[in-house]
Scaffold this active site. Structure first.
Site, mmCIF file in Angstrom:
data_model
loop_
_atom_site.group_PDB
_atom_site.id
_atom_site.type_symbol
_atom_site.label_atom_id
_atom_site.label_comp_id
_atom_site.label_asym_id
_atom_site.label_seq_id
_atom_site.Cartn_x
_atom_site.Cartn_y
_atom_site.Cartn_z
ATOM 1 N N ARG A 252 0.895 -1.332 -0.120
ATOM 2 C CA ARG A 252 -0.006 0.156 0.173
ATOM 3 C C ARG A 252 1.014 1.206 -0.039
ATOM 4 N NH1 ARG A 252 -2.926 3.992 2.324
ATOM 5 N NH2 ARG A 252 -5.111 4.162 1.430
ATOM 6 N N LYS A 253 1.984 1.297 1.089
ATOM 7 C CA LYS A 253 2.823 2.517 0.933
ATOM 8 C C LYS A 253 3.169 2.731 -0.226
ATOM 9 C CE LYS A 253 6.017 4.955 3.645
ATOM 10 N NZ LYS A 253 6.917 5.059 4.676
#
Length: 141
Positions: A98-99
């Site tokens: 996600r990051k």
């Protein structure tokens, strides 16, 4: 008594077939180009959102311990036997993306087929089946 928002869970699980189709098509037609790179990127991002949203609804609805991160959402659901070890391992790896996808998108390697892309459709479909079974089992449907 539990209040589980089954409608919202179902809406998100219903998005899985399209996400899986995009991942399959990206993997099957992979050419390292920008178009399939973007398809892969968006499909991975949507997959993350689906599993974390569903996981959060389950945590809230079944009053599980509070999650402190996306990885923790997956861990809590795994501990509660929502899904098996194989799905847990893949989802834990997925949410770890996600990051890079959302915050570090400028350095994402769009020209490379991510190793999760070809296997994720089956994982997501298994996730949906196991979540539905868990909800049925826990709510006595």
């Amino acid at each position: 008594m539990y209040y589980v928002n089954e409608e919202q869970i179902q809406l998100r699980l219903d998005a899985i077939p399209e996400i899986a189709e995009a991942l399959n098509k990206a993997a099957e037609s992979w050419d390292g180009g920008v178009m399939l790179g973007m398809v892969q990127e968006r499909a991975l991002h949507l997959a993350i959102e689906v599993v974390t949203d569903v996981g959060s609804y389950l945590i809230d609805g079944f009053i599980m311990r509070d999650a402190s991160s996306y990885e923790d959402i997956m861990e809590i659901n795994h501990e509660e036997k929502v899904f098996d070890d194989e799905i847990y391992g893949a989802l834990r790896e997925l949410v770890g993306l996600r990051k890079p996808l959302v915050q570090e998108y400028y350095s994402w390697k769009r020209d490379e087929l991510h190793p999760l892309t070809p296997v994720l459709p089956d994982i997501l479909n298994g996730f949906a089946v196991q979540v539905r079974e868990y909800v049925r089992r826990e709510l006595g449907h």
